[in-house]
Design a protein around this motif. Structure first.
Motif, PDB file in Angstrom:
ATOM      1  N   THR A  39      51.047  34.922  51.406  1.00  0.00           N
ATOM      2  CA  THR A  39      50.963  36.283  51.942  1.00  0.00           C
ATOM      3  C   THR A  39      49.611  36.561  52.581  1.00  0.00           C
ATOM      4  OG1 THR A  39      50.450  37.069  49.701  1.00  0.00           O
ATOM      5  CG2 THR A  39      52.734  37.249  50.432  1.00  0.00           C
ATOM      6  N   GLY A  40      48.913  35.484  52.943  1.00  0.00           N
ATOM      7  CA  GLY A  40      47.694  35.623  53.728  1.00  0.00           C
ATOM      8  C   GLY A  40      46.441  35.986  52.964  1.00  0.00           C
ATOM      9  N   ARG A  41      46.445  35.756  51.652  1.00  0.00           N
ATOM     10  CA  ARG A  41      45.255  36.082  50.848  1.00  0.00           C
ATOM     11  C   ARG A  41      44.662  34.788  50.286  1.00  0.00           C
ATOM     12  NH1 ARG A  41      47.632  39.086  46.462  1.00  0.00           N
ATOM     13  NH2 ARG A  41      49.615  38.176  47.108  1.00  0.00           N
ATOM     14  N   GLY A  42      44.137  33.976  51.203  1.00  0.00           N
ATOM     15  CA  GLY A  42      43.661  32.647  50.843  1.00  0.00           C
ATOM     16  C   GLY A  42      42.550  32.640  49.819  1.00  0.00           C
ATOM     17  N   ASP A  43      41.559  33.522  49.975  1.00  0.00           N
ATOM     18  CA  ASP A  43      40.437  33.546  49.030  1.00  0.00           C
ATOM     19  C   ASP A  43      40.908  33.940  47.632  1.00  0.00           C
ATOM     20  OD1 ASP A  43      38.656  32.773  50.972  1.00  0.00           O
ATOM     21  OD2 ASP A  43      37.998  34.807  51.443  1.00  0.00           O
ATOM     22  N   GLU A  44      41.826  34.903  47.562  1.00  0.00           N
ATOM     23  CA  GLU A  44      42.371  35.306  46.261  1.00  0.00           C
ATOM     24  C   GLU A  44      43.149  34.155  45.636  1.00  0.00           C
ATOM     25  OE1 GLU A  44      45.662  38.428  44.393  1.00  0.00           O
ATOM     26  OE2 GLU A  44      44.783  38.827  46.363  1.00  0.00           O
ATOM     27  N   ALA A  45      43.873  33.425  46.464  1.00  0.00           N
ATOM     28  CA  ALA A  45      44.641  32.276  45.972  1.00  0.00           C
ATOM     29  C   ALA A  45      43.720  31.234  45.360  1.00  0.00           C
ATOM     30  CB  ALA A  45      45.455  31.665  47.106  1.00  0.00           C
ATOM     31  N   CYS A  83      48.517  32.461  36.700  1.00  0.00           N
ATOM     32  CA  CYS A  83      47.557  32.292  37.798  1.00  0.00           C
ATOM     33  C   CYS A  83      47.998  31.203  38.768  1.00  0.00           C
ATOM     34  CB  CYS A  83      46.172  31.958  37.238  1.00  0.00           C
ATOM     35  SG  CYS A  83      45.351  33.340  36.425  1.00  0.00           S
ATOM     36  N   TRP A  84      48.553  30.141  38.233  1.00  0.00           N
ATOM     37  CA  TRP A  84      48.958  29.002  39.063  1.00  0.00           C
ATOM     38  C   TRP A  84      49.973  29.442  40.121  1.00  0.00           C
ATOM     39  CZ3 TRP A  84      50.277  23.681  36.431  1.00  0.00           C
ATOM     40  CH2 TRP A  84      50.582  22.734  37.411  1.00  0.00           C
ATOM     41  N   ASN A  85      51.017  30.113  39.692  1.00  0.00           N
ATOM     42  CA  ASN A  85      52.073  30.484  40.626  1.00  0.00           C
ATOM     43  C   ASN A  85      51.728  31.731  41.433  1.00  0.00           C
ATOM     44  OD1 ASN A  85      54.631  28.649  40.089  1.00  0.00           O
ATOM     45  ND2 ASN A  85      53.609  28.976  38.142  1.00  0.00           N
ATOM     46  N   ALA A  86      50.953  32.639  40.849  1.00  0.00           N
ATOM     47  CA  ALA A  86      50.509  33.806  41.620  1.00  0.00           C
ATOM     48  C   ALA A  86      49.611  33.373  42.773  1.00  0.00           C
ATOM     49  CB  ALA A  86      49.770  34.785  40.716  1.00  0.00           C
ATOM     50  N   ALA A  87      48.891  32.270  42.592  1.00  0.00           N
ATOM     51  CA  ALA A  87      48.034  31.747  43.662  1.00  0.00           C
ATOM     52  C   ALA A  87      48.868  31.322  44.864  1.00  0.00           C
ATOM     53  CB  ALA A  87      47.215  30.570  43.149  1.00  0.00           C
ATOM     54  N   VAL A  88      50.018  30.721  44.614  1.00  0.00           N
ATOM     55  CA  VAL A  88      50.897  30.298  45.715  1.00  0.00           C
ATOM     56  C   VAL A  88      51.377  31.519  46.498  1.00  0.00           C
ATOM     57  CG1 VAL A  88      53.020  29.075  46.317  1.00  0.00           C
ATOM     58  CG2 VAL A  88      51.628  28.283  44.391  1.00  0.00           C
ATOM     59  N   VAL A  89      51.732  32.587  45.771  1.00  0.00           N
ATOM     60  CA  VAL A  89      52.169  33.813  46.426  1.00  0.00           C
ATOM     61  C   VAL A  89      51.038  34.392  47.269  1.00  0.00           C
ATOM     62  CG1 VAL A  89      53.033  36.153  46.070  1.00  0.00           C
ATOM     63  CG2 VAL A  89      53.811  34.308  44.580  1.00  0.00           C
ATOM     64  N   LEU A 108      43.268  24.128  49.030  1.00  0.00           N
ATOM     65  CA  LEU A 108      41.957  24.077  49.678  1.00  0.00           C
ATOM     66  C   LEU A 108      42.064  23.438  51.060  1.00  0.00           C
ATOM     67  CD1 LEU A 108      38.990  24.783  49.058  1.00  0.00           C
ATOM     68  CD2 LEU A 108      38.695  22.465  48.178  1.00  0.00           C
ATOM     69  N   LEU A 109      42.878  22.403  51.171  1.00  0.00           N
ATOM     70  CA  LEU A 109      43.072  21.727  52.456  1.00  0.00           C
ATOM     71  C   LEU A 109      43.703  22.671  53.473  1.00  0.00           C
ATOM     72  CD1 LEU A 109      43.004  18.995  54.017  1.00  0.00           C
ATOM     73  CD2 LEU A 109      45.336  18.612  53.190  1.00  0.00           C
ATOM     74  N   ARG A 110      44.640  23.491  53.005  1.00  0.00           N
ATOM     75  CA  ARG A 110      45.333  24.410  53.911  1.00  0.00           C
ATOM     76  C   ARG A 110      44.432  25.561  54.348  1.00  0.00           C
ATOM     77  NH1 ARG A 110      49.812  24.294  51.424  1.00  0.00           N
ATOM     78  NH2 ARG A 110      49.485  26.033  49.980  1.00  0.00           N
ATOM     79  N   ARG A 168      40.606  29.742  38.391  1.00  0.00           N
ATOM     80  CA  ARG A 168      40.661  30.288  37.022  1.00  0.00           C
ATOM     81  C   ARG A 168      41.619  29.471  36.165  1.00  0.00           C
ATOM     82  NH1 ARG A 168      42.933  36.280  35.258  1.00  0.00           N
ATOM     83  NH2 ARG A 168      42.528  36.063  33.013  1.00  0.00           N
ATOM     84  N   ALA A 169      42.793  29.170  36.720  1.00  0.00           N
ATOM     85  CA  ALA A 169      43.778  28.370  35.982  1.00  0.00           C
ATOM     86  C   ALA A 169      43.223  26.980  35.682  1.00  0.00           C
ATOM     87  CB  ALA A 169      45.072  28.263  36.791  1.00  0.00           C
ATOM     88  N   LEU A 170      42.551  26.393  36.644  1.00  0.00           N
ATOM     89  CA  LEU A 170      41.999  25.044  36.478  1.00  0.00           C
ATOM     90  C   LEU A 170      40.924  25.019  35.397  1.00  0.00           C
ATOM     91  CD1 LEU A 170      42.254  22.191  37.619  1.00  0.00           C
ATOM     92  CD2 LEU A 170      40.541  22.791  39.329  1.00  0.00           C
ATOM     93  N   ALA A 171      40.106  26.073  35.346  1.00  0.00           N
ATOM     94  CA  ALA A 171      39.052  26.139  34.328  1.00  0.00           C
ATOM     95  C   ALA A 171      39.653  26.208  32.926  1.00  0.00           C
ATOM     96  CB  ALA A 171      38.160  27.352  34.581  1.00  0.00           C
ATOM     97  N   VAL A 172      40.688  27.016  32.767  1.00  0.00           N
ATOM     98  CA  VAL A 172      41.341  27.148  31.453  1.00  0.00           C
ATOM     99  C   VAL A 172      42.062  25.848  31.097  1.00  0.00           C
ATOM    100  CG1 VAL A 172      43.116  28.390  30.151  1.00  0.00           C
ATOM    101  CG2 VAL A 172      41.584  29.639  31.681  1.00  0.00           C
ATOM    102  N   GLN A 173      42.771  25.288  32.058  1.00  0.00           N
ATOM    103  CA  GLN A 173      43.529  24.059  31.809  1.00  0.00           C
ATOM    104  C   GLN A 173      42.602  22.901  31.455  1.00  0.00           C
ATOM    105  OE1 GLN A 173      46.871  24.223  32.033  1.00  0.00           O
ATOM    106  NE2 GLN A 173      47.391  22.100  31.644  1.00  0.00           N
ATOM    107  N   SER A 174      41.435  22.869  32.041  1.00  0.00           N
ATOM    108  CA  SER A 174      40.478  21.791  31.770  1.00  0.00           C
ATOM    109  C   SER A 174      40.027  21.796  30.320  1.00  0.00           C
ATOM    110  CB  SER A 174      39.256  21.924  32.685  1.00  0.00           C
ATOM    111  OG  SER A 174      39.615  21.805  34.040  1.00  0.00           O
ATOM    112  N   GLU A 175      40.019  22.974  29.706  1.00  0.00           N
ATOM    113  CA  GLU A 175      39.543  23.101  28.329  1.00  0.00           C
ATOM    114  C   GLU A 175      40.655  22.914  27.302  1.00  0.00           C
ATOM    115  OE1 GLU A 175      37.577  26.816  27.849  1.00  0.00           O
ATOM    116  OE2 GLU A 175      35.993  26.370  29.297  1.00  0.00           O
ATOM    117  N   THR A 176      41.865  23.338  27.656  1.00  0.00           N
ATOM    118  CA  THR A 176      42.908  23.400  26.626  1.00  0.00           C
ATOM    119  C   THR A 176      44.221  22.721  26.992  1.00  0.00           C
ATOM    120  OG1 THR A 176      43.719  25.517  27.491  1.00  0.00           O
ATOM    121  CG2 THR A 176      41.997  25.626  25.818  1.00  0.00           C
TER     122      THR A 176
END
Length: 433
Positions: A251-257, A241-247, A288-290, A263-271
């Protein structure tokens, strides 16, 4: 001819037997034959574990000594020293960790102790990377990778490949970064997807992104997300998820990113471990800034939190410098040019020419802030340094972004003169136009 482990064991048995004043027959009696002991000592027979334990007891030495050439006490001391080095690395004391690992490797204590030697070399490479010495890290990791013969790749060999590809990417050697990833992922002996392979795939995806191969990156990101979905593990989910978000962002899909990073942050926060959690939080804030510059204040607050977490984790100099540069960008968007310049200088001063891309990024932010502060002379100095760095950078999407940003700053500095035109042309050339 190199001496094998079997020969060394035989030599230690013979040496210890003689030190004890025993003949081969006396050592063998009554359980073994003296001819069998002779064959072991000459390296012509490999003793079983049970025989080694018997001989260690009769020779009044430790089994550890017969196998590794060190006493149990020496082994305990070496493991303790390795533990202190690892602790320093995990606590972010990267210079101390590098020194501790180097001392272990230099004094010859680990010769013959393959597992401990590997731990020390791998730890030294990671500490060198964290200190910004990418050349040294690449040298050690390349040697470890060449020595690895495991087929299919183990978690250990995959971790080496991840670190090596990452170091090549950070140094700007994108061809090598891609090659390392693809050799491990697309070889004939690759096993089914697992956490280690997904993490290596995510590192390879990062190299595709920096190289500007967005079509391949988008296709591969979908493959990684599918693999992570199939595995359903925290490690694979975060990596994909982390790297797919950059892609998605590129490629112009900011909301999907944003959705993927959340999602990655939620999982990482727990484990996840603290360092990666802090790094992911910083990347989320930048994204988010971009995509939503109107939320720059919230982004800055997220970055400040991430910076604190990085400082309390195993993060090295490069991670902390990157955090300072990100904060400079947030302050610049907020219109705080003086604060942006302070953060950018901090990031710049933590780096050196071993990390040219990040150093150029920091100097670009600094030059932009200096122009707002009407400090054109210093801004020009920083831009010249950026140009020198970019001239040494292979053509890639990242290089094009650097030249484009340089052109825009130069345009403000020289009012659209020849320097800015040249920088725009170099930006186009970096992507083959």
């Amino acid at each position: 001819m190199p001496v094998s482990g079997q020969d060394l064991i035989g030599q230690r048995i013979r040496l210890t037997r003689r030190q004890r004043g025993l003949s081969q027959a006396q050592l063998a009696h009554p359980e073994l034959s003296d001819s069998y002991v002779s064959l072991i000592e000459s390296g012509k027979r490999t003793p079983t574990a049970a025989v080694l334990e018997l001989l260690a007891a009769k020779l009044e030495c430790s089994l550890t000594y017969l196998i590794n050439g060190v006493t149990a006490e020496q082994m305990q001391e070496l493991e303790l020293r390795l533990g202190y080095a690892s602790l320093a690395l995990n606590n972010g004391e990267v210079a101390e960790a590098r020194q501790r690992y180097a001392e272990l490797l230099e004094d010859g204590s680990l010769v013959g102790l393959r597992s401990l030697l590997h731990q020390a070399e791998y730890g030294y490479a990671l500490a060198s990377e964290a200190c910004g010495d990418l050349d040294e890290a690449i040298s050690v990791l390349s040697r470890l990778r060449e020595a690895a013969t495991e087929t299919p790749p183990t978690d250990q060999t995959l971790a080496i490949a991840v670190a090596l590809s990452r170091c090549y990417r950070e140094r700007g050697d994108l061809t090598a970064a891609v090659q390392v990833g693809e050799e491990s992922l697309f070889g004939t002996d690759r096993p089914a997807w697992n956490d280690g392979l997904v993490e290596l795939g995510a590192t390879l995806l990062g190299a595709y992104i920096v190289r500007g191969d967005l079509l391949r990156a988008r296709q591969f990101a979908s493959e990684l997300l599918a693999a992570a979905e199939m595995l359903g593990t925290p490690r694979s989910t975060v990596a994909a998820c982390w790297n797919a978000a950059v892609v998605a962002d590129l490629t112009g899909r900011g909301d999907e990113a944003l959705s993927l990073v959340e999602r990655a942050l939620a999982v990482q926060s727990e484990t996840g471990d603290p360092r990666n959690l802090a790094r992911l939080r910083m990347e989320y804030a930048v994204l988010l800034l971009r995509t939503r510059p109107s939320e720059a204040k919230a982004c800055r607050d997220l970055m400040l939190r991430g910076e604190r977490e990085l400082a309390e984790s195993s993060a090295g100099t490069v991670d902390l410098a990157r955090a300072a540069i990100y904060l400079a960008k947030a302050e610049f968007v907020l219109g705080n040019a003086k604060k942006a310049a302070e953060y950018a200088r901090r990031g710049r001063d933590m780096l050196n020419e071993r990390t040219p891309a990040l150093l150029a990024e920091g100097r670009l932010v600094l030059s932009s802030a200096l122009l707002l502060l009407n400090e054109a002379t210093e801004a020009t100095v920083e831009l010249l340094a950026v140009e020198q760095s970019l001239e040494q950078t292979p053509n890639s999407r990242k290089a094009a972004e650097g030249w484009l940003s340089t052109a825009r700053v130069l345009e403000r500095l020289d009012d659209g003169g020849a320097a800015s035109v040249d920088a725009y042309q170099r930006a186009l050339a970096s992507v083959g136009l």
